[in-house]
Design an enzyme around this catalytic site. Sequence first.
Site, PDB file in Angstrom:
ATOM      1  N   LEU A  13       8.223  -2.362  -2.035  1.00 47.74           N
ATOM      2  CA  LEU A  13       8.936  -2.971  -3.157  1.00 47.74           C
ATOM      3  C   LEU A  13       9.163  -1.959  -4.297  1.00 47.74           C
ATOM      4  O   LEU A  13      10.230  -1.935  -4.908  1.00 47.74           O
ATOM      5  CB  LEU A  13       8.143  -4.186  -3.659  1.00 47.74           C
ATOM      6  CG  LEU A  13       8.933  -5.434  -3.983  1.00 47.74           C
ATOM      7  CD1 LEU A  13       9.925  -5.784  -2.909  1.00 47.74           C
ATOM      8  CD2 LEU A  13       8.013  -6.611  -4.255  1.00 47.74           C
ATOM      9  N   ARG A  37      -0.327  13.384  -2.199  1.00 46.31           N
ATOM     10  CA  ARG A  37       0.810  12.468  -2.047  1.00 46.31           C
ATOM     11  C   ARG A  37       2.056  13.045  -2.750  1.00 46.31           C
ATOM     12  O   ARG A  37       3.169  12.888  -2.266  1.00 46.31           O
ATOM     13  CB  ARG A  37       0.486  11.083  -2.638  1.00 46.31           C
ATOM     14  CG  ARG A  37      -0.559  10.314  -1.886  1.00 46.31           C
ATOM     15  CD  ARG A  37      -0.165   9.998  -0.467  1.00 46.31           C
ATOM     16  NE  ARG A  37       0.680   8.823  -0.328  1.00 46.31           N
ATOM     17  CZ  ARG A  37       1.471   8.579   0.727  1.00 46.31           C
ATOM     18  NH1 ARG A  37       1.547   9.455   1.707  1.00 46.31           N
ATOM     19  NH2 ARG A  37       2.195   7.483   0.795  1.00 46.31           N
ATOM     20  N   ASN A 105       2.005 -10.277  -5.465  1.00 49.88           N
ATOM     21  CA  ASN A 105       2.067 -11.623  -4.916  1.00 49.88           C
ATOM     22  C   ASN A 105       0.765 -12.365  -5.252  1.00 49.88           C
ATOM     23  O   ASN A 105      -0.267 -11.741  -5.477  1.00 49.88           O
ATOM     24  CB  ASN A 105       2.201 -11.505  -3.386  1.00 49.88           C
ATOM     25  CG  ASN A 105       2.844 -12.716  -2.772  1.00 49.88           C
ATOM     26  OD1 ASN A 105       3.207 -13.679  -3.461  1.00 49.88           O
ATOM     27  ND2 ASN A 105       2.974 -12.695  -1.457  1.00 49.88           N
ATOM     28  N   LYS A 184       4.906 -20.450  -5.069  1.00 47.32           N
ATOM     29  CA  LYS A 184       4.955 -19.470  -3.971  1.00 47.32           C
ATOM     30  C   LYS A 184       3.581 -19.368  -3.305  1.00 47.32           C
ATOM     31  O   LYS A 184       3.468 -19.274  -2.079  1.00 47.32           O
ATOM     32  CB  LYS A 184       5.411 -18.109  -4.525  1.00 47.32           C
ATOM     33  CG  LYS A 184       5.790 -17.149  -3.417  1.00 47.32           C
ATOM     34  CD  LYS A 184       6.464 -15.886  -3.916  1.00 47.32           C
ATOM     35  CE  LYS A 184       6.768 -14.980  -2.725  1.00 47.32           C
ATOM     36  NZ  LYS A 184       6.528 -13.577  -3.023  1.00 47.32           N
TER      37      LYS A 184
HETATM   38  P1  NAP Z   1       3.065  -1.383  -0.034  1.00 46.91           P
HETATM   39  O1  NAP Z   1       4.303  -1.079   0.763  1.00 46.91           O
HETATM   40  O2  NAP Z   1       1.762  -1.344   0.642  1.00 46.91           O
HETATM   41  O3  NAP Z   1       3.065  -0.402  -1.275  1.00 46.91           O
HETATM   42  C1  NAP Z   1       2.009  -0.314  -2.169  1.00 46.91           C
HETATM   43  C2  NAP Z   1       2.027   1.081  -2.765  1.00 46.91           C
HETATM   44  O4  NAP Z   1       1.049   1.132  -3.811  1.00 46.91           O
HETATM   45  C3  NAP Z   1       1.662   2.191  -1.771  1.00 46.91           C
HETATM   46  O5  NAP Z   1       2.680   3.146  -1.805  1.00 46.91           O
HETATM   47  C4  NAP Z   1       0.358   2.758  -2.326  1.00 46.91           C
HETATM   48  O6  NAP Z   1       0.240   4.159  -2.224  1.00 46.91           O
HETATM   49  C5  NAP Z   1       0.511   2.435  -3.793  1.00 46.91           C
HETATM   50  N1  NAP Z   1      -0.765   2.474  -4.521  1.00 46.91           N
HETATM   51  C6  NAP Z   1      -1.855   1.682  -4.373  1.00 46.91           C
HETATM   52  N2  NAP Z   1      -2.828   2.048  -5.228  1.00 46.91           N
HETATM   53  C7  NAP Z   1      -2.342   3.096  -5.929  1.00 46.91           C
HETATM   54  C8  NAP Z   1      -2.872   3.918  -6.963  1.00 46.91           C
HETATM   55  N3  NAP Z   1      -4.102   3.724  -7.434  1.00 46.91           N
HETATM   56  N4  NAP Z   1      -2.105   4.914  -7.456  1.00 46.91           N
HETATM   57  C9  NAP Z   1      -0.854   5.122  -6.968  1.00 46.91           C
HETATM   58  N5  NAP Z   1      -0.277   4.370  -5.995  1.00 46.91           N
HETATM   59  C10 NAP Z   1      -1.030   3.372  -5.489  1.00 46.91           C
HETATM   60  O7  NAP Z   1       3.185  -2.822  -0.704  1.00 46.91           O
HETATM   61  P2  NAP Z   1       4.478  -3.725  -0.952  1.00 46.91           P
HETATM   62  O8  NAP Z   1       4.870  -4.370   0.333  1.00 46.91           O
HETATM   63  O9  NAP Z   1       5.511  -2.956  -1.706  1.00 46.91           O
HETATM   64  O10 NAP Z   1       3.861  -4.877  -1.858  1.00 46.91           O
HETATM   65  C11 NAP Z   1       3.594  -4.720  -3.248  1.00 46.91           C
HETATM   66  C12 NAP Z   1       3.384  -6.132  -3.811  1.00 46.91           C
HETATM   67  O11 NAP Z   1       4.640  -6.824  -3.731  1.00 46.91           O
HETATM   68  C13 NAP Z   1       2.386  -6.974  -2.997  1.00 46.91           C
HETATM   69  O12 NAP Z   1       1.627  -7.804  -3.824  1.00 46.91           O
HETATM   70  C14 NAP Z   1       3.293  -7.817  -2.097  1.00 46.91           C
HETATM   71  O13 NAP Z   1       2.706  -9.043  -1.677  1.00 46.91           O
HETATM   72  C15 NAP Z   1       4.467  -8.059  -3.032  1.00 46.91           C
HETATM   73  N6  NAP Z   1       5.723  -8.369  -2.318  1.00 46.91           N
HETATM   74  C16 NAP Z   1       6.178  -7.536  -1.340  1.00 46.91           C
HETATM   75  C17 NAP Z   1       7.377  -7.848  -0.692  1.00 46.91           C
HETATM   76  C18 NAP Z   1       7.929  -6.958   0.386  1.00 46.91           C
HETATM   77  O14 NAP Z   1       8.936  -7.321   1.001  1.00 46.91           O
HETATM   78  N7  NAP Z   1       7.352  -5.800   0.665  1.00 46.91           N
HETATM   79  C19 NAP Z   1       8.096  -9.004  -1.057  1.00 46.91           C
HETATM   80  C20 NAP Z   1       7.590  -9.826  -2.066  1.00 46.91           C
HETATM   81  C21 NAP Z   1       6.408  -9.497  -2.703  1.00 46.91           C
HETATM   82  P3  NAP Z   1      -0.021   4.951  -0.852  1.00 46.91           P
HETATM   83  O15 NAP Z   1       1.305   4.948  -0.145  1.00 46.91           O
HETATM   84  O16 NAP Z   1      -0.438   6.275  -1.327  1.00 46.91           O
HETATM   85  O17 NAP Z   1      -1.092   4.167  -0.133  1.00 46.91           O
END
Ligand code: NAP
Length: 305
Positions: A13, A37, A105, A184
């Site tokens: 996201l 990274r 979320n 949600k």
């Molecule tokens: P994701 O793809 O796992 O991305 C999370 C990112 O956060 C990763 O790149 C991770 O880095 C980074 N991160 C975590 N801790 C960090 C820190 N201390 N410093 C710097 N970077 C850090 O997750 P996502 O799917 O985008 O989801 C994010 C949120 O949006 C969640 O709560 C999810 O439920 C919500 N959401 C997602 C979607 C969707 O379609 N993806 C839709 C609706 C809601 P690394 O890559 O280095 O591990």
Amino acid sequence: MSSTWHILGAGSLGSLWACRLARAGKTVRLILRDEQRLRDYQSAGGLTLVEQGRPQTFAIDAQTTADSSPIQRLLLACKAYDAEKAVASIAHRLRPDAELILLQNGLGSQDDVAARVPLARCVSASSTEGAFRERDWQVNFAGHGFNWLGDPANPLAPTWLDDLADAGIPHEWTPDILTRLWRKLALNCAINPLTVLYDCRNGGLAEHHCEVATLCAELAELLQVCGQPQAAEGLENEVQRVIQATAANYSSMYQDVGNGRRTEIHYLLGHACRTATRHGHPLPHLERLYRRLVEHLNGHGLPSD
Ligand code: NAP
């Protein structure tokens, strides 16, 4: 008003937002967790957004959390279980009137973040957009949706919403963001855990109609008890509609478990059960579901917090 969009979390996201803002000419800075990274990102040459099969790369500036430049506006785009720690790592860089947009979320992480940075304005978001990472630094825009934004402590809309409009990020400001987040969360609690436990696509829950209905009744009770009656309206009908409309899909929790990834259960079903307990309102079916899911996750070597 335009100032830099610092984006912490260049995952699915975060990258989707970063690429669209950069494409609209906004100043964007990615904040990555460490030097390793940052080097990986720099050797990839930027973030790639794939839309309808067409990739486009944006050479967005990036830095690590250890950078010392001040932050006025931060989009927090990590998972709910990483949010508080991630914000703590940059808290000293926030300007006194900084604004945070929280994309997590579920519920619970927003309060944890706000307690860490009491001077900052925390805007919560509820997103129905869908994106997934094909590999590091490449995001696929998989599902068009909508973003609701709001600040439970202050109904005034921020001026940076214009940036979202310029970037084509569909959104609306709402004073009722908590209602959106609770709704949600309730939909998630009624569908996702059962898809994991029955090892099925969303449509497979049509065979468990009664169990879904019982959970919806308890979730509606919970929403009433915790002051969110609007979020309870027509819940079961919507859950059944979602089950039908997304019958062929695997839920996000199902996919997380299948891929051996940590789930956000603590901020979804866990939050629902903790809230019921806090209100002294027992919800036996929801609590049993939570116990079954925790056991299942532990059985698969996955954390349940
Ligand atoms: P994701 O793809 O796992 O991305 C999370 C990112 O956060 C990763 O790149 C991770 O880095 C980074 N991160 C975590 N801790 C960090 C820190 N201390 N410093 C710097 N970077 C850090 O997750 P996502 O799917 O985008 O989801 C994010 C949120 O949006 C969640 O709560 C999810 O439920 C919500 N959401 C997602 C979607 C969707 O379609 N993806 C839709 C609706 C809601 P690394 O890559 O280095 O591990």
